[in-house]
Design an enzyme around this catalytic site. Structure first.
Site, mmCIF file in Angstrom:
data_model
loop_
_atom_site.group_PDB
_atom_site.id
_atom_site.type_symbol
_atom_site.label_atom_id
_atom_site.label_comp_id
_atom_site.label_asym_id
_atom_site.label_seq_id
_atom_site.Cartn_x
_atom_site.Cartn_y
_atom_site.Cartn_z
ATOM 1 N N SER A 278 -9.954 -0.597 6.991
ATOM 2 C CA SER A 278 -9.455 -0.394 5.633
ATOM 3 C C SER A 278 -8.693 -1.567 5.046
ATOM 4 C CB SER A 278 -8.572 0.861 5.580
ATOM 5 O OG SER A 278 -9.332 2.002 5.844
ATOM 6 N N LYS B 238 0.839 -1.202 0.000
ATOM 7 C CA LYS B 238 0.000 0.000 0.000
ATOM 8 C C LYS B 238 0.870 1.247 0.000
ATOM 9 C CE LYS B 238 -3.992 2.064 2.371
ATOM 10 N NZ LYS B 238 -4.959 1.931 3.474
ATOM 11 N N SER C 205 -9.506 2.039 2.681
ATOM 12 C CA SER C 205 -8.679 2.669 1.674
ATOM 13 C C SER C 205 -7.578 1.761 1.134
ATOM 14 C CB SER C 205 -8.033 3.923 2.265
ATOM 15 O OG SER C 205 -7.168 3.558 3.354
#
Length: 458
Positions: free
Chosen positions: A149, A63, A125
């Site tokens: 997330s 990420k 996210s």
């Protein structure tokens, strides 16, 4: 004052150990047309790991708010140019040492398209990580979970996501929001692979800013995968199956999941978390106060004994100082928290902290009578892209209360694993969340593995 300035000057004359990496041989580029159909990837890269290890041969996505030295990170304001870290995050070091190759920095956000149906969102996210795994761009990925997330994108994309016990996986190298809410975790297609990956990620590190009472120790999280569920006491959280919050198809899918658990020999009962319904309010207030403190201390926070990567000191507080500003939602949280702090002293912070303590006690006390907790990962199906929150006939209260399903376990720190279940709304898969005692990830994986195999007919 002169004496204090002299002290600071003395610090400047001392040499700090340099842990920076010279990132030669770490090429990166933007995805080419047709290479990333869903918007999951920020950078295509190739960072090779060791020649052997538990993850050897795996392509891993990271990420974009986790540091990979030499590759730009997502900036706090969502702009085009972010900081370029000089050091790898601890979790990046560990996956490389275990033989993985990092082939993508994965995108953040809620506008990334779902590979199961591009008309729907992939969540947020860690959606880029979820989509990269689900679509086969990578074999596994690292996500970040501060309120759900990892688990929500995993649920919406029908993969497996783990938010381990708070503090088990070091967060050094992350773009922090709150050291008590930040979690880095693995995202994979299968539970067994997820357990292997957590075994690589877990364990203490002296650089970590998170604080636990004893240095966490990694273990073999695959040890009990074949033990089945016979006699395992499983508590369904009653508040998580509220028909006023869950869609009927999501509830039907979760009932099917309970039947599977019973068929595997689990002893299923219902339990109650009285303050479940207030989880969103506690989480939102805690995050707002924590984010304000984090930004005031240069994005690194204070009151911890961890290391700070000086290349990433970027004042981004409510005063908008420094190179990067906060995205609109985070800025609104920080400004509101700062106003309340100045006008009401620490009243709201203290209230949120004390309510959170009680919520943690409520959840922990349930494990006197059960071995695991289960709940839907999310009370509805994925959001359709282009449809605003609450526009599908939901009240604002109902729309926001969905965060209770995941944020509660960020507040309490319990391990929570999201595993794909049966079809629900729009015939898209639902997901079951398995929750265990602190640092009892092996029991969580045991149940998740048995459940996934049963759902897949294996």
């Amino acid at each position: 004052m002169a004496e204090l300035l002299d002290v600071f000057a003395q610090l400047q004359r001392l040499d700090v150990p340099d842990l920076s990496i010279r990132p030669e041989g770490r090429p990166f580029r933007k995805p080419e047309p047709g290479e990333d159909d869903y918007g999951a990837v920020s950078w295509v890269c190739e960072v090779s790991g060791a020649s052997s290890g538990a993850l050897h041969g795996l392509r891993v996505g990271v990420k974009d708010n986790i540091a990979v030295a030499g590759i730009p990170m997502a900036p706090p304001d969502g702009g085009a140019d972010g900081p370029v870290p000089a050091e790898d995050a601890v979790v990046v070091e560990r996956i490389l040492d275990a033989g993985a190759t990092i082939t993508a920095k994965t995108a953040l956000g809620t506008r990334i398209r779902n590979p199961l149906d591009p008309a729907f969102s992939a969540g947020g996210s860690s959606s880029g990580s979820a989509v990269a795994v689900a679509s086969g761009l990578v074999d596994a990925a690292l996500g970040v979970d501060q309120g759900g997330s990892i688990r929500v994108p995993a649920a919406w994309c029908a993969i497996v996501g783990m938010k381990a016990t708070h503090g088990l996986v070091p967060s050094y190298g992350l773009t922090y929001w709150d050291h008590t809410l930040d979690h880095i975790g693995p995202m994979t297609r299968r539970v067994a692979d997820n357990a292997v990956m957590l075994g690589v990620l877990a364990g203490g590190d002296s650089r970590d800013p998170q604080w636990v009472r004893a240095d966490p120790v990694a273990t073999d999280y695959t040890a009990f995968l074949g033990d089945g569920l016979h006699g395992l006491r499983v508590g369904v959280i009653a508040e998580s199956v509220d028909p006023d919050r869950c869609t009927s198809r999501s509830l039907d899918a979760f009932k099917q999941a309970q039947k599977v658990l019973i068929g595997l020999g689990a002893l299923v009962t219902h339990v109650s978390v009285p303050w479940w319904r207030h989880g969103y309010a506690m989480w939102r207030a805690s995050l707002a106060m924590g984010l304000t403190g984090m930004t005031e201390w240069f994005g690194q926070g204070q009151g911890h004994l961890g290391r700070i990567d000086e290349s990433r000191l970027q004042p981004a507080g409510p005063d908008l100082g420094g190179r990067y500003s906060l995205p609109d939602e985070a800025l609104a949280m920080a400004l509101t928290a700062e106003h309340l702090r100045r006008s009401r002293l620490g009243e709201h912070y203290a209230r949120a902290q004390n309510l959170r303590w009680e919520l943690r006690r409520q959840v922990s006390s349930l494990f006197q009578d059960v071995d695991l907790l289960v709940a839907p990962t999310w009370p509805t199906g994925p959001d359709r892209l282009g449809v605003s929150e609450g526009s599908a006939g939901e009240s604002e209260d109902v729309a926001r209360s969905k965060m209770n399903w995941t944020s509660v376990f960020n507040l309490t720190g319990h391990p929570a694993l999201s595993v794909p279940g049966f079809p629900g709304d729009d015939q898209l898969p639902t997901s079951v969340q398995f929750v265990g005692r602190h640092f009892d990830e092996r029991a969580v994986y045991r149940a998740g593995h048995a459940f996934q195999n049963a759902v897949l007919g294996e």
